[in-house]
Design an enzyme around this catalytic site. Structure first.
Site, PDB file in Angstrom:
ATOM      1  N   HIS A  16       8.309  -6.092  77.164  1.00  0.00           N
ATOM      2  CA  HIS A  16       7.703  -6.036  78.490  1.00  0.00           C
ATOM      3  C   HIS A  16       7.182  -4.620  78.660  1.00  0.00           C
ATOM      4  O   HIS A  16       6.457  -4.116  77.800  1.00  0.00           O
ATOM      5  CB  HIS A  16       8.680  -6.469  79.587  1.00  0.00           C
ATOM      6  CG  HIS A  16       8.003  -6.688  80.904  1.00  0.00           C
ATOM      7  ND1 HIS A  16       8.159  -5.830  81.971  1.00  0.00           N
ATOM      8  CD2 HIS A  16       7.116  -7.630  81.314  1.00  0.00           C
ATOM      9  CE1 HIS A  16       7.412  -6.242  82.972  1.00  0.00           C
ATOM     10  NE2 HIS A  16       6.760  -7.334  82.610  1.00  0.00           N
TER      11      HIS A  16
ATOM     12  N   ASP B 161      -0.709 -15.211  86.083  1.00  0.00           N
ATOM     13  CA  ASP B 161       0.258 -14.189  86.492  1.00  0.00           C
ATOM     14  C   ASP B 161       0.556 -14.266  87.984  1.00  0.00           C
ATOM     15  O   ASP B 161       0.967 -13.271  88.595  1.00  0.00           O
ATOM     16  CB  ASP B 161      -0.214 -12.784  86.121  1.00  0.00           C
ATOM     17  CG  ASP B 161       0.947 -11.794  85.953  1.00  0.00           C
ATOM     18  OD1 ASP B 161       2.105 -12.235  85.925  1.00  0.00           O
ATOM     19  OD2 ASP B 161       0.686 -10.578  85.859  1.00  0.00           O
TER      20      ASP B 161
ATOM     21  N   HIS C 286       1.225 -18.346  82.407  1.00  0.00           N
ATOM     22  CA  HIS C 286       2.237 -17.425  82.919  1.00  0.00           C
ATOM     23  C   HIS C 286       2.290 -17.482  84.441  1.00  0.00           C
ATOM     24  O   HIS C 286       1.320 -17.161  85.118  1.00  0.00           O
ATOM     25  CB  HIS C 286       1.910 -15.998  82.479  1.00  0.00           C
ATOM     26  CG  HIS C 286       3.037 -15.036  82.690  1.00  0.00           C
ATOM     27  ND1 HIS C 286       4.001 -14.795  81.741  1.00  0.00           N
ATOM     28  CD2 HIS C 286       3.356 -14.255  83.742  1.00  0.00           C
ATOM     29  CE1 HIS C 286       4.856 -13.904  82.197  1.00  0.00           C
ATOM     30  NE2 HIS C 286       4.492 -13.563  83.421  1.00  0.00           N
TER      31      HIS C 286
ATOM     32  N   ASP D 211       5.256 -16.364  87.583  1.00  0.00           N
ATOM     33  CA  ASP D 211       6.525 -15.668  87.790  1.00  0.00           C
ATOM     34  C   ASP D 211       7.344 -16.204  88.953  1.00  0.00           C
ATOM     35  O   ASP D 211       8.140 -15.462  89.542  1.00  0.00           O
ATOM     36  CB  ASP D 211       6.247 -14.179  88.008  1.00  0.00           C
ATOM     37  CG  ASP D 211       6.068 -13.419  86.707  1.00  0.00           C
ATOM     38  OD1 ASP D 211       6.984 -13.479  85.866  1.00  0.00           O
ATOM     39  OD2 ASP D 211       5.021 -12.776  86.516  1.00  0.00           O
TER      40      ASP D 211
ATOM     41  N   HIS E 221      -0.889 -13.729  79.163  1.00  0.00           N
ATOM     42  CA  HIS E 221      -1.581 -13.245  80.367  1.00  0.00           C
ATOM     43  C   HIS E 221      -2.144 -11.845  80.082  1.00  0.00           C
ATOM     44  O   HIS E 221      -1.526 -10.846  80.404  1.00  0.00           O
ATOM     45  CB  HIS E 221      -0.674 -13.268  81.598  1.00  0.00           C
ATOM     46  CG  HIS E 221       0.600 -12.477  81.505  1.00  0.00           C
ATOM     47  ND1 HIS E 221       1.503 -12.608  80.478  1.00  0.00           N
ATOM     48  CD2 HIS E 221       1.146 -11.534  82.334  1.00  0.00           C
ATOM     49  CE1 HIS E 221       2.527 -11.793  80.662  1.00  0.00           C
ATOM     50  NE2 HIS E 221       2.325 -11.119  81.787  1.00  0.00           N
TER      51      HIS E 221
ATOM     52  N   GLU F 260       9.769 -13.663  79.024  1.00  0.00           N
ATOM     53  CA  GLU F 260       8.931 -12.469  79.080  1.00  0.00           C
ATOM     54  C   GLU F 260       9.774 -11.228  78.794  1.00  0.00           C
ATOM     55  O   GLU F 260      10.449 -10.713  79.670  1.00  0.00           O
ATOM     56  CB  GLU F 260       8.245 -12.337  80.437  1.00  0.00           C
ATOM     57  CG  GLU F 260       7.248 -11.191  80.465  1.00  0.00           C
ATOM     58  CD  GLU F 260       6.493 -11.093  81.777  1.00  0.00           C
ATOM     59  OE1 GLU F 260       5.401 -10.505  81.784  1.00  0.00           O
ATOM     60  OE2 GLU F 260       6.990 -11.607  82.796  1.00  0.00           O
TER      61      GLU F 260
ATOM     62  N   HIS G 214       1.691  -7.549  76.603  1.00  0.00           N
ATOM     63  CA  HIS G 214       2.613  -6.431  76.830  1.00  0.00           C
ATOM     64  C   HIS G 214       2.904  -5.608  75.584  1.00  0.00           C
ATOM     65  O   HIS G 214       3.514  -4.541  75.707  1.00  0.00           O
ATOM     66  CB  HIS G 214       3.954  -6.879  77.435  1.00  0.00           C
ATOM     67  CG  HIS G 214       3.889  -7.177  78.894  1.00  0.00           C
ATOM     68  ND1 HIS G 214       3.793  -6.192  79.851  1.00  0.00           N
ATOM     69  CD2 HIS G 214       3.913  -8.352  79.569  1.00  0.00           C
ATOM     70  CE1 HIS G 214       3.765  -6.754  81.050  1.00  0.00           C
ATOM     71  NE2 HIS G 214       3.823  -8.058  80.912  1.00  0.00           N
TER      72      HIS G 214
END
Length: 420
Positions: free
Chosen positions: A182, A352, A42, A44, A244, A155, A223
């Protein structure tokens, strides 16, 4: 009396009776990452392109993003670029096409398409360093060629607009995992950080999982609520992933995985990709952050309409309560616990990066993975163990999902009615 001749190894003469020195933790980690580079679950970066540049990236230098700080907006530099991915020994990367969970479902679908597009444009600009792939075989070929195998992960289930047709089209565009929620519930699955409304998965949510299995798309349980995790494990025919997440027994944050679910990873064959987010790593850090949030709420209640007084109060509190920081050692503690409960075959890495303010001390950005692997080697993890954690476990999990999809090739798609 016979005399033994000196032994020569790699240009070093060893006298009779001399023993080879054991490799250092740094050497063990280096050897492991040379053989099996990190497959990170993961990152971003696409979110950063949207937030910082509104996806207009012609002038963005992804070779080096260390000068991207924006103090006026309270933003530090990005965590990821080609230079630091190389330093971090990253060989494969799931790029997260996250969009805000507060968007309407239709807005989320459009925004997710835009995020897939922006990441594909970045990959196309660096064909010598990055390669878009959609299969485990493709990832292996890219890594052998010295390029970072680049896969797409979605995600948040809000991004499919409660439509199996949209899910299939996202898969056709290359998405290879979907995080079912999420920070908020979807209309069909409960999040770990929202008030439960579905008691896990709805019937439609179960169809989402079954259709993902049929497509060969990994179900990502980061999540989601513990009940949602359990419901998925009850019905999935393919290995699942946590892209993650940490271990809840080490840090009690709801984003982490409880032992009851970790124990089910063995039977499922899935993977928990240990996260580097400081508030999920250090329990002391989590407690400090919670107290800080409470103090901020107290000051805002006391000094309504006076932000200067609130800021002064927070500054005074921070001066008396220094920030607690997570470290690479805390990250390794989670991996230790996942190994203890789930086993070495069910651990990966999901940093992350670029989805948090900073990584833990010692691995603040995407260049930090060798420090983590050195710490693990220091704790007695073998080279074979480290290779599994770095990428071999993730390769096996993706192949498992692909194999299940092949076994269901004759099955018709699951369908749901269009809503307008």
């Amino acid at each position: 009396m016979l005399r033994r001749a000196p032994i020569i190894l790699a240009g070093i003469m060893l006298l009779p009776g001399a023993a080879l020195a054991a490799p250092s933790p740094e050497q063990v980690a280096q050897a492991a990452l040379s053989s099996a580079p990190v497959w990170d679950g993961h990152n971003d970066v696409p979110e950063q392109f949207r937030d910082r540049y509104r996806n207009v990236i012609a002038g963005v230098d992804f070779a080096d993003t260390r000068d991207t700080a924006d103090p006026a907006r309270g933003k530090g530099p990005m965590h990821t670029d080609l230079a630091r991915l190389a330093q971090g020994r990253v060989g494969a990367q799931f790029w997260s096409v996250y969009v805000d969970a507060g968007l309407s479902e239709q807005q989320a679908v459009q925004a997710t398409l835009e995020q897939i597009d922006v990441m594909k444009r970045v990959l196309a600009r660096h064909p010598d360093r990055l390669e878009f792939v959609t299969t485990a075989d493709g990832a292996a070929r890219a890594m052998r060629a010295g390029r970072i195998a680049s896969l797409i992960g979605m995600e948040g289930g809000h991004s499919i607009g409660s439509s199996l047709a949209v899910l299939r089209q996202m898969h056709a565009l290359g998405a290879r995992y979907l995080t079912l929620t999420h920070s908020r519930n979807t209309p069909w699955a409960d999040s770990s950080t929202d008030t439960p409304t579905h008691n896990g998965l709805t019937d439609f949510g179960r169809d989402v999982v079954r259709e993902m299995n049929r497509l060969g798309m990994l179900v990502d349980l980061s999540h989601v609520s513990e009940k949602t995790m359990s419901d998925v494990l009850d019905i999935t025919g393919a290995p699942v992933m946590f892209s993650h997440s940490g271990a809840r027994a080490v840090n009690g944050h709801a984003r982490n995985v409880p032992d009851a679910i970790l124990a089910r990873m063995k039977a499922n064959g899935g993977i928990v990709m240990a996260v580097g987010y400081p508030d999920f790593l250090s329990e002391k850090r989590r407690q400090w952050s919670a107290i800080l949030a409470g103090e901020e709420a107290r000051l805002k209640a006391l000094w309504r309409g006076d932000p200067a007084a609130v800021s002064a109060g927070l500054a005074a509190w921070r001066a008396n309560n220094p920030e607690v920081k997570a470290t690479v050692s805390d990250w390794a503690d989670h991996i230790d616990h996942i190994r203890k409960v789930a086993g070495i075959d069910h651990i990966g890495i999901g940093g992350d990066y670029d989805g948090m303010e900073t990584g833990p001390v010692g691995a603040e950005d995407a260049a930090g993975y060798p420090a983590l692997f050195t710490e693990l080697a220091r704790r007695g993890y073998s080279r074979a163990d480290l290779e599994k954690i770095a990428s071999r476990n993730m390769d096996r999990v993706l192949r498992g999902a692909e194999a299940y999809a092949v076994s269901r090739r004759g099955d018709p798609p699951f369908e749901n009615p269009a809503v307008f």
